[in-house]
Write a protein that holds these residues in place. Structure first.
Motif, PDB file in Angstrom:
ATOM      1  N   THR A 116       0.846  -1.194   0.000  1.00 48.23           N
ATOM      2  CA  THR A 116       0.000   0.000   0.000  1.00 48.23           C
ATOM      3  C   THR A 116       0.876   1.237   0.000  1.00 48.23           C
ATOM      4  O   THR A 116       2.061   1.176   0.356  1.00 48.23           O
ATOM      5  CB  THR A 116      -0.936  -0.007   1.220  1.00 48.23           C
ATOM      6  N   ASP A 117       0.301   2.386  -0.397  1.00 50.19           N
ATOM      7  CA  ASP A 117       1.070   3.617  -0.462  1.00 50.19           C
ATOM      8  C   ASP A 117       0.124   4.805  -0.255  1.00 50.19           C
ATOM      9  O   ASP A 117      -0.770   5.044  -1.064  1.00 50.19           O
ATOM     10  CB  ASP A 117       1.779   3.726  -1.816  1.00 50.19           C
ATOM     11  N   ALA A 118       0.333   5.541   0.838  1.00 50.57           N
ATOM     12  CA  ALA A 118      -0.569   6.635   1.199  1.00 50.57           C
ATOM     13  C   ALA A 118      -0.562   7.757   0.165  1.00 50.57           C
ATOM     14  O   ALA A 118      -1.606   8.374  -0.113  1.00 50.57           O
ATOM     15  CB  ALA A 118      -0.201   7.180   2.575  1.00 50.57           C
ATOM     16  N   ALA A 119       0.591   8.049  -0.414  1.00 54.75           N
ATOM     17  CA  ALA A 119       0.688   9.138  -1.394  1.00 54.75           C
ATOM     18  C   ALA A 119      -0.137   8.816  -2.639  1.00 54.75           C
ATOM     19  O   ALA A 119      -0.849   9.685  -3.173  1.00 54.75           O
ATOM     20  CB  ALA A 119       2.149   9.391  -1.761  1.00 54.75           C
ATOM     21  N   ILE A 120      -0.042   7.566  -3.102  1.00 55.81           N
ATOM     22  CA  ILE A 120      -0.839   7.167  -4.271  1.00 55.81           C
ATOM     23  C   ILE A 120      -2.324   7.197  -3.934  1.00 55.81           C
ATOM     24  O   ILE A 120      -3.163   7.584  -4.772  1.00 55.81           O
ATOM     25  CB  ILE A 120      -0.405   5.771  -4.764  1.00 55.81           C
ATOM     26  N   GLN A 121      -2.689   6.814  -2.718  1.00 57.73           N
ATOM     27  CA  GLN A 121      -4.089   6.885  -2.291  1.00 57.73           C
ATOM     28  C   GLN A 121      -4.612   8.316  -2.414  1.00 57.73           C
ATOM     29  O   GLN A 121      -5.722   8.545  -2.907  1.00 57.73           O
ATOM     30  CB  GLN A 121      -4.232   6.402  -0.851  1.00 57.73           C
ATOM     31  N   ASP A 122      -3.827   9.278  -1.957  1.00 55.79           N
ATOM     32  CA  ASP A 122      -4.248  10.682  -2.033  1.00 55.79           C
ATOM     33  C   ASP A 122      -4.450  11.125  -3.481  1.00 55.79           C
ATOM     34  O   ASP A 122      -5.438  11.798  -3.811  1.00 55.79           O
ATOM     35  CB  ASP A 122      -3.209  11.583  -1.357  1.00 55.79           C
ATOM     36  N   VAL A 123      -3.516  10.746  -4.338  1.00 55.31           N
ATOM     37  CA  VAL A 123      -3.625  11.105  -5.756  1.00 55.31           C
ATOM     38  C   VAL A 123      -4.897  10.519  -6.358  1.00 55.31           C
ATOM     39  O   VAL A 123      -5.648  11.208  -7.080  1.00 55.31           O
ATOM     40  CB  VAL A 123      -2.378  10.618  -6.529  1.00 55.31           C
ATOM     41  N   LEU A 124      -5.159   9.253  -6.063  1.00 58.92           N
ATOM     42  CA  LEU A 124      -6.331   8.584  -6.635  1.00 58.92           C
ATOM     43  C   LEU A 124      -7.629   9.190  -6.110  1.00 58.92           C
ATOM     44  O   LEU A 124      -8.601   9.341  -6.871  1.00 58.92           O
ATOM     45  CB  LEU A 124      -6.277   7.087  -6.322  1.00 58.92           C
ATOM     46  N   ARG A 125      -7.678   9.547  -4.825  1.00 58.47           N
ATOM     47  CA  ARG A 125      -8.889  10.184  -4.290  1.00 58.47           C
ATOM     48  C   ARG A 125      -9.156  11.507  -4.993  1.00 58.47           C
ATOM     49  O   ARG A 125     -10.307  11.831  -5.323  1.00 58.47           O
ATOM     50  CB  ARG A 125      -8.754  10.392  -2.783  1.00 58.47           C
ATOM     51  N   ASN A 126      -8.098  12.267  -5.261  1.00 54.09           N
ATOM     52  CA  ASN A 126      -8.274  13.532  -5.982  1.00 54.09           C
ATOM     53  C   ASN A 126      -8.741  13.288  -7.408  1.00 54.09           C
ATOM     54  O   ASN A 126      -9.598  14.025  -7.930  1.00 54.09           O
ATOM     55  CB  ASN A 126      -6.958  14.317  -5.976  1.00 54.09           C
ATOM     56  N   GLU A 127      -8.202  12.256  -8.054  1.00 52.80           N
ATOM     57  CA  GLU A 127      -8.633  11.939  -9.418  1.00 52.80           C
ATOM     58  C   GLU A 127     -10.091  11.504  -9.445  1.00 52.80           C
ATOM     59  O   GLU A 127     -10.834  11.854 -10.376  1.00 52.80           O
ATOM     60  CB  GLU A 127      -7.740  10.850 -10.005  1.00 52.80           C
ATOM     61  N   LEU A 128     -10.502  10.739  -8.432  1.00 51.71           N
ATOM     62  CA  LEU A 128     -11.907  10.332  -8.351  1.00 51.71           C
ATOM     63  C   LEU A 128     -12.809  11.550  -8.258  1.00 51.71           C
ATOM     64  O   LEU A 128     -13.846  11.630  -8.923  1.00 51.71           O
ATOM     65  CB  LEU A 128     -12.104   9.417  -7.142  1.00 51.71           C
ATOM     66  N   PHE A 129     -12.415  12.513  -7.435  1.00 54.92           N
ATOM     67  CA  PHE A 129     -13.216  13.720  -7.250  1.00 54.92           C
ATOM     68  C   PHE A 129     -13.240  14.575  -8.513  1.00 54.92           C
ATOM     69  O   PHE A 129     -14.287  15.076  -8.918  1.00 54.92           O
ATOM     70  CB  PHE A 129     -12.667  14.518  -6.062  1.00 54.92           C
ATOM     71  N   GLU A 130     -12.077  14.724  -9.153  1.00 54.03           N
ATOM     72  CA  GLU A 130     -11.963  15.641 -10.282  1.00 54.03           C
ATOM     73  C   GLU A 130     -12.440  15.032 -11.602  1.00 54.03           C
ATOM     74  O   GLU A 130     -13.071  15.715 -12.412  1.00 54.03           O
ATOM     75  CB  GLU A 130     -10.511  16.101 -10.428  1.00 54.03           C
ATOM     76  N   LYS A 131     -12.164  13.725 -11.816  1.00 47.69           N
ATOM     77  CA  LYS A 131     -12.462  13.100 -13.105  1.00 47.69           C
ATOM     78  C   LYS A 131     -13.666  12.165 -13.070  1.00 47.69           C
ATOM     79  O   LYS A 131     -14.235  11.842 -14.112  1.00 47.69           O
ATOM     80  CB  LYS A 131     -11.238  12.312 -13.595  1.00 47.69           C
ATOM     81  N   GLY A 132     -14.011  11.679 -11.858  1.00 46.81           N
ATOM     82  CA  GLY A 132     -15.122  10.735 -11.749  1.00 46.81           C
ATOM     83  C   GLY A 132     -14.656   9.286 -11.849  1.00 46.81           C
ATOM     84  O   GLY A 132     -13.523   8.994 -12.259  1.00 46.81           O
ATOM     85  N   LEU A 133     -15.561   8.379 -11.504  1.00 46.32           N
ATOM     86  CA  LEU A 133     -15.225   6.962 -11.444  1.00 46.32           C
ATOM     87  C   LEU A 133     -14.979   6.357 -12.827  1.00 46.32           C
ATOM     88  O   LEU A 133     -14.149   5.458 -12.981  1.00 46.32           O
ATOM     89  CB  LEU A 133     -16.343   6.202 -10.722  1.00 46.32           C
ATOM     90  N   ASP A 134     -15.676   6.846 -13.842  1.00 43.23           N
ATOM     91  CA  ASP A 134     -15.554   6.244 -15.176  1.00 43.23           C
ATOM     92  C   ASP A 134     -14.116   6.312 -15.707  1.00 43.23           C
ATOM     93  O   ASP A 134     -13.630   5.368 -16.344  1.00 43.23           O
ATOM     94  CB  ASP A 134     -16.507   6.923 -16.159  1.00 43.23           C
ATOM     95  N   ALA A 135     -13.435   7.428 -15.455  1.00 39.72           N
ATOM     96  CA  ALA A 135     -12.055   7.568 -15.937  1.00 39.72           C
ATOM     97  C   ALA A 135     -11.140   6.539 -15.266  1.00 39.72           C
ATOM     98  O   ALA A 135     -10.263   5.954 -15.922  1.00 39.72           O
ATOM     99  CB  ALA A 135     -11.550   8.979 -15.653  1.00 39.72           C
ATOM    100  N   LEU A 136     -11.368   6.293 -13.987  1.00 38.71           N
ATOM    101  CA  LEU A 136     -10.555   5.304 -13.283  1.00 38.71           C
ATOM    102  C   LEU A 136     -10.895   3.895 -13.745  1.00 38.71           C
ATOM    103  O   LEU A 136     -10.012   3.032 -13.847  1.00 38.71           O
ATOM    104  CB  LEU A 136     -10.760   5.446 -11.771  1.00 38.71           C
ATOM    105  N   LEU A 137     -12.155   3.652 -14.056  1.00 35.34           N
ATOM    106  CA  LEU A 137     -12.550   2.346 -14.589  1.00 35.34           C
ATOM    107  C   LEU A 137     -11.892   2.085 -15.940  1.00 35.34           C
ATOM    108  O   LEU A 137     -11.484   0.958 -16.228  1.00 35.34           O
ATOM    109  CB  LEU A 137     -14.072   2.265 -14.709  1.00 35.34           C
ATOM    110  N   ASP A 138     -11.800   3.115 -16.749  1.00 39.82           N
ATOM    111  CA  ASP A 138     -11.136   2.960 -18.058  1.00 39.82           C
ATOM    112  C   ASP A 138      -9.673   2.557 -17.860  1.00 39.82           C
ATOM    113  O   ASP A 138      -9.146   1.696 -18.585  1.00 39.82           O
ATOM    114  CB  ASP A 138     -11.212   4.267 -18.848  1.00 39.82           C
ATOM    115  N   GLU A 139      -9.010   3.178 -16.888  1.00 39.67           N
ATOM    116  CA  GLU A 139      -7.613   2.823 -16.607  1.00 39.67           C
ATOM    117  C   GLU A 139      -7.513   1.379 -16.130  1.00 39.67           C
ATOM    118  O   GLU A 139      -6.647   0.620 -16.587  1.00 39.67           O
ATOM    119  CB  GLU A 139      -7.035   3.759 -15.545  1.00 39.67           C
ATOM    120  N   LEU A 140      -8.415   0.989 -15.224  1.00 33.29           N
ATOM    121  CA  LEU A 140      -8.381  -0.373 -14.700  1.00 33.29           C
ATOM    122  C   LEU A 140      -8.606  -1.395 -15.809  1.00 33.29           C
ATOM    123  O   LEU A 140      -7.938  -2.434 -15.864  1.00 33.29           O
ATOM    124  CB  LEU A 140      -9.436  -0.542 -13.599  1.00 33.29           C
TER     125      LEU A 140
END
Length: 299
Positions: A116-140
């Protein structure tokens, strides 16, 4: 061997009252596996039980953490196992109650030792807020199609966890999950409260109305500084944020919460069905369900 008696069920199914009744009969304590009731700042939208509902039974993992320090399934597993091996070791039986299947399984079955990595968690939470879940699903989908095909695509916590590991290690999350699981020092006995669908949906609708009357809108306003945290990107909170942002009126907001909560309950039931050894309890009075469980665990 110590018994871990698990009371599962979809939201609004009556898990808390059953767990309390069972704990009183067995003179034991309750561990909560609700991934949002950990947080001191969230009460109304998480349907956190009031003090009087707990009837003096010690409960662990309710109001145990601040929302500024999110709790992962791995952290929950670690903290719960420490309690079970230490402070709670003298109890012959323990009650685990909740509707968060991933957290329940983390304790009952175990998790692979995934980094696990706290810094990456913070980045991902910000991306979720700014870009929405669909963008993260596309990456996954691009980097781990196997896990993408399996995961609940409406569950941001699981999406973020998978991407955290992939970004940290460069290895698909699905590969990490295939390692051997740890052995447990207790016997797990699982029960699911099962209501007829129309009854469950009516219970959900009533609960949402009660949340609004109890001040859900004000609670969401009070935690708005944390709105990009995963715990607030969930049913009951994200809809109110949309209302406060002017996306829809209050009546539509309430109906969306009801609809999304019913959808979530269906996903919960699908998760619980993954475990073939689970006993499904037809919903009856709390005392009747308690007695049914006692007959099984005291054999």
């Amino acid at each position: 061997m110590q018994q871990l008696i698990v009371i599962e069920g979809p939201t609004a199914s009556g898990k808390t009252s059953l767990a309390v009744a069972l704990a009183k009969s067995l003179n034991t304590v309750v561990l909560s596996a609700d991934s949002r009731q950990f947080y001191k700042e969230l009460s109304i939208g998480t349907a956190k039980p009031a003090l009087e509902e707990l009837e003096g039974i010690p409960h662990y993992f309710i109001d145990s953490h601040h929302i500024s320090t999110p709790v992962s399934a791995a952290q929950f597993e670690s903290e719960a196992m420490e309690l079970i091996r230490g402070e709670l070791a003298a109890h012959k039986q323990l009650i685990l109650v909740g509707g968060s299947g991933m957290f329940i399984d983390a304790l009952c079955i175990g998790l692979d030792p995934i980094p696990t990595d706290a810094a990456i968690q913070d980045v991902l939470r910000n991306e979720l807020f700014e870009k929405g879940l669909d963008a993260l699903l596309d990456e996954l989908k691009a980097v781990d199609p196997e896990f993408y095909a399996q995961v609940d695509q409406q569950n941001p916590m699981r999406i973020l966890r998978a991407l955290e590991v992939i970004r940290l290690t460069g290895i698909p999350f699905s590969t990490w999950r295939k390692n051997e699981l740890p052995k447990r020092p207790f016997e797990v006995i699982r029960f699911v409260i099962n209501h007829p669908r129309e009854v469950l949906y009516e219970r959900i609708n009533r609960r949402v109305d009660q949340m609004i009357e109890s001040g859900l809108i004000e609670e969401v306003k009070n935690v708005s500084e944390y709105r990009n945290f995963t715990a607030l990107q969930t049913v009951g909170y994200k809809e109110v944020f949309d209302y406060l942002d002017g996306k829809w009126d209050l009546e539509t907001c309430v109906e969306k919460i009801k609809q999304h909560t019913r959808n979530y309950a269906k996903r919960q039931l699908t998760w619980f069905k993954k475990h073939p050894g689970t006993s499904w309890l037809d919903a009856k009075s709390t005392d009747e369900m308690r007695d049914e469980i006692l007959k099984i665990v005291q054999k």
